[in-house]
Design an enzyme around this catalytic site. Structure first.
Site, mmCIF file in Angstrom:
data_model
loop_
_atom_site.group_PDB
_atom_site.id
_atom_site.type_symbol
_atom_site.label_atom_id
_atom_site.label_comp_id
_atom_site.label_asym_id
_atom_site.label_seq_id
_atom_site.Cartn_x
_atom_site.Cartn_y
_atom_site.Cartn_z
ATOM 1 N N ASP A 212 3.986 -10.235 2.096
ATOM 2 C CA ASP A 212 5.009 -9.492 2.238
ATOM 3 C C ASP A 212 6.184 -9.657 2.919
ATOM 4 O OD1 ASP A 212 5.631 -6.438 2.560
ATOM 5 O OD2 ASP A 212 3.682 -6.187 1.728
ATOM 6 N N HIS A 282 8.937 -6.785 -1.350
ATOM 7 C CA HIS A 282 8.243 -6.999 -0.309
ATOM 8 C C HIS A 282 8.075 -8.635 -0.663
ATOM 9 C CE1 HIS A 282 6.567 -3.266 0.975
ATOM 10 N NE2 HIS A 282 6.675 -2.899 -0.396
ATOM 11 N N GLU A 346 7.600 -0.251 -4.248
ATOM 12 C CA GLU A 346 8.833 -0.356 -3.611
ATOM 13 C C GLU A 346 9.889 -1.331 -3.818
ATOM 14 O OE1 GLU A 346 6.414 1.960 0.077
ATOM 15 O OE2 GLU A 346 6.075 -0.150 -0.125
HETATM 16 C C1 ACM Z 1 1.739 0.784 -1.346
HETATM 17 O O1 ACM Z 1 1.124 1.448 -0.542
HETATM 18 N N1 ACM Z 1 3.019 0.653 -1.018
HETATM 19 C C2 ACM Z 1 1.031 0.239 -2.605
#
Ligand code: ACM
Ligand code: ZN
Length: 555
Positions: A212, A282, A346
């Site tokens: 991440d 991420h 995201e």
């Molecule tokens: C998530 O909770 N961003 C998959």
């Protein structure tokens, strides 16, 4: 008069407890509750009983069965001898009076199915495959005194099992639990302890979030800077003060050997490890290590704060795809699972809108935005499709968060519905397989009390997800029969932005994991919150105490 009182007292003592024999809430504290339970009279004593195990059962299952025999021997001080003869099934049919434990292979059963038939003299267990035998052993242990979970020797304990007939199999084939080891790092031993408790409650998939913005945790030999640089951050924000930094360098990673060790450890417990490499967003852990993979070329820093970074991988650069293919090649060597998780959540598109390489790629591919999605969203679909094609060519399948539905999604992808249930509803209607992990029921980083009590809890990300709400989740609600066929199962997610210690991790996991296990395993008609909470207190809490888990006692 005295005689009358004595007689009445005696009669009361001898009479069976009202309904006790039939009342599952009193007798059976197994979680997840089996699909069919018929309670008889009397008990079977496991301590000192012989274990007869048919040779037709595979060696791996036999070793697990033998280890229960050895363990009962250890904790009871009475020897449970183990025999593994040929043709036990046939000799059972000729002579049904065989005493003790009898383990038989029943090839007609599903791979996770088992049955247990307990009389005062014998305990006959049937399954067809490894997971079925494992689950029979977990159920047997939960039928005994919880001290079976420990190593303390107690010569007075006979480990009685109530006479009962159980026929059991799971409702869903995918029963997952996720762990974010990127925001905070958990050691190999801590991960194993996490797997241990998953196995007790018959979960079978461990979704391991390994990379991440705040850290890259996977050793990749071809790209050593991922762990030299990407695995460490220069501090962490304090609480919810977004611009703060505690100034403490933080990080860690798993070597390939350690990850293989965890894969093997999980497999022995019937659990498949599904690694997640979250892309193309991420990705600051990788970008800080190899800035040429991004749109601007950096400089980048492993993030010290939580949230969603605008800095993401650049799909305009061919080298980025080479990196992904090399990295997944090593990853596939470590993780044999059919599914690999490629994230997809995201991913802001701000950089792609300005990046000449990304825009050139859009032009080259003839991508056009439409009234539903921007050209940049379709560019993410292109990234997903390329990675999917590469992994498919190597015999693997992808899972992605529900954002992968935005744009085009190629056949064969599995969608993890996290922004509530709507992603799962849409994906299953389009014919994609789905794993339900809605934040509304399955985000174990949310507070586990009702809103008014939140201030008394340790700091968490937000939200409110009490035990009862987890338990109440019905994954097939609102889906037609065709959609229902695509729901592979259910998973809860444990993101760790605010969870820095293993103690707190266990507190957030437990006891909600036990509620999750009944959502995953039980038919709706077998769920019963009152029975469940009684069993949880009587059995699960004692198991947690014995095994040294931290858990929330208030529910
Ligand atoms: C998530 O909770 N961003 C998959
Ligand atoms: Zn770019």
């Amino acid at each position: 008069m005295n005689r009358l009182i004595c007689t009445l007292t005696l009669a009361m003592m001898l009479a069976p407890l009202p309904l006790a024999a039939k009342d599952k809430t009193v007798e059976i504290n197994v979680i997840p509750y089996p699909q069919s339970v018929e309670i008889g009279k009397g008990q079977f004593k496991a301590a000192g009983a012989t274990f007869n195990c048919d040779q037709a059962i595979d060696q791996k299952s036999q070793r697990q069965i033998k280890s229960l025999a050895d363990h009962i021997t250890l904790v009871s001080g009475r020897t449970c001898s183990f025999a593994s003869p040929f043709g036990l099934k046939a000799s059972m049919e000729r002579n049904s009076r065989i005493k003790g434990f009898v383990f038989l292979k029943d090839a007609s059963m599903g791979p996770e199915e088992y049955s247990i038939e307990v009389t005062k003299k014998s305990c006959i267990v049937k399954a067809s495959a490894y997971n079925g035998f494992l689950y029979s052993l977990e159920t047997l242990k939960q039928l005994m005194d919880p001290s079976i979970f420990g190593n303390d020797i107690d010569g007075s304990q006979r480990f009685r099992i109530p006479c009962v007939t159980i026929k059991d199999k799971p409702r869903f084939s995918y029963r997952g639990m996720h762990l974010d080891c990127a925001r905070h790092f958990f050691s190999v031993e801590e991960v194993k302890k996490y797997l241990d408790v998953m196995a007790i409650f018959k979960l079978n998939r461990f979704h391991w979030h390994l990379t991440d913005d705040q850290g890259w945790r996977v050793e990749i030999k071809k790209y050593p800077r991922l762990t030299e640089t990407g695995a460490f951050r220069n501090g962490t924000m304090v609480g919810k003060q977004w611009d703060s930094n505690d100034g403490v360098r933080y990080g860690g990673y798993y070597t390939q050997e350690q990850m293989k060790e965890i894969v093997a450890y999980a497999a022995a417990k019937g659990i498949t490890v599904i690694p997640e490499i979250d892309l193309p967003g991420h990705m600051l852990g990788a970008l800080a290590s190899y800035p040429e993979l991004g749109c601007t070329g950096g400089p980048y820093e492993v993030w010290t704060r939580w949230g969603v970074s605008d800095q993401v991988l650049c799909p305009g650069k061919e080298a980025m795809f080479t990196f992904l293919e090399d990295m997944f090649t090593e990853l596939m060597d470590i993780f044999p699972s059919e599914y690999l998780h490629i994230g997809g959540d995201e991913c802001p598109k701000k950089e792609w809108e300005k990046c000449p390489d990304c825009q050139a790629r859009i032009k080259e591919l003839g991508i056009k935005g439409d009234d539903k999605h921007s050209a940049e969203q379709y560019l993410q679909s292109y990234v997903t499709a390329r990675v999917q094609k590469f992994l498919n060519e190597h015999g693997r399948k992808i899972i992605g968060w529900d954002e992968i539905l935005e744009g085009d999604l190629a056949e064969g992808a599995t969608v993890m519905s996290w922004r509530g249930v709507k992603g799962g509803i849409e994906a299953s209607a389009k014919g994609f397989d789905v794993i339900m992990t809605p934040n509304t029921y399955c985000y174990f980083d949310y507070y586990q009390c009702e809103e008014p009590s939140i201030a008394k809890e340790p700091l968490a990300i937000g939200g409110s997800l009490p035990l009862e709400k987890v338990y109440s989740y019905e994954p097939l609600e609102g889906l037609d029969a065709n959609q229902q066929k695509h729901i592979l199962g259910v998973q809860a997610n444990l993101w760790t932005e605010y969870i820095a210690t293993n103690d707190y991790l266990e507190y957030m996991l437990l006891p909600r994991l036990t509620a999750l296990s009944e959502v995953q395993w039980c038919k709706p008609s077998d769920k019963d919150y009152v029975r469940f909470t009684k069993a949880m207190e009587a059995e699960a809490f004692r198991i947690f105490d014995i095994l040294g888990y931290n858990y929330r006692k208030n529910f």
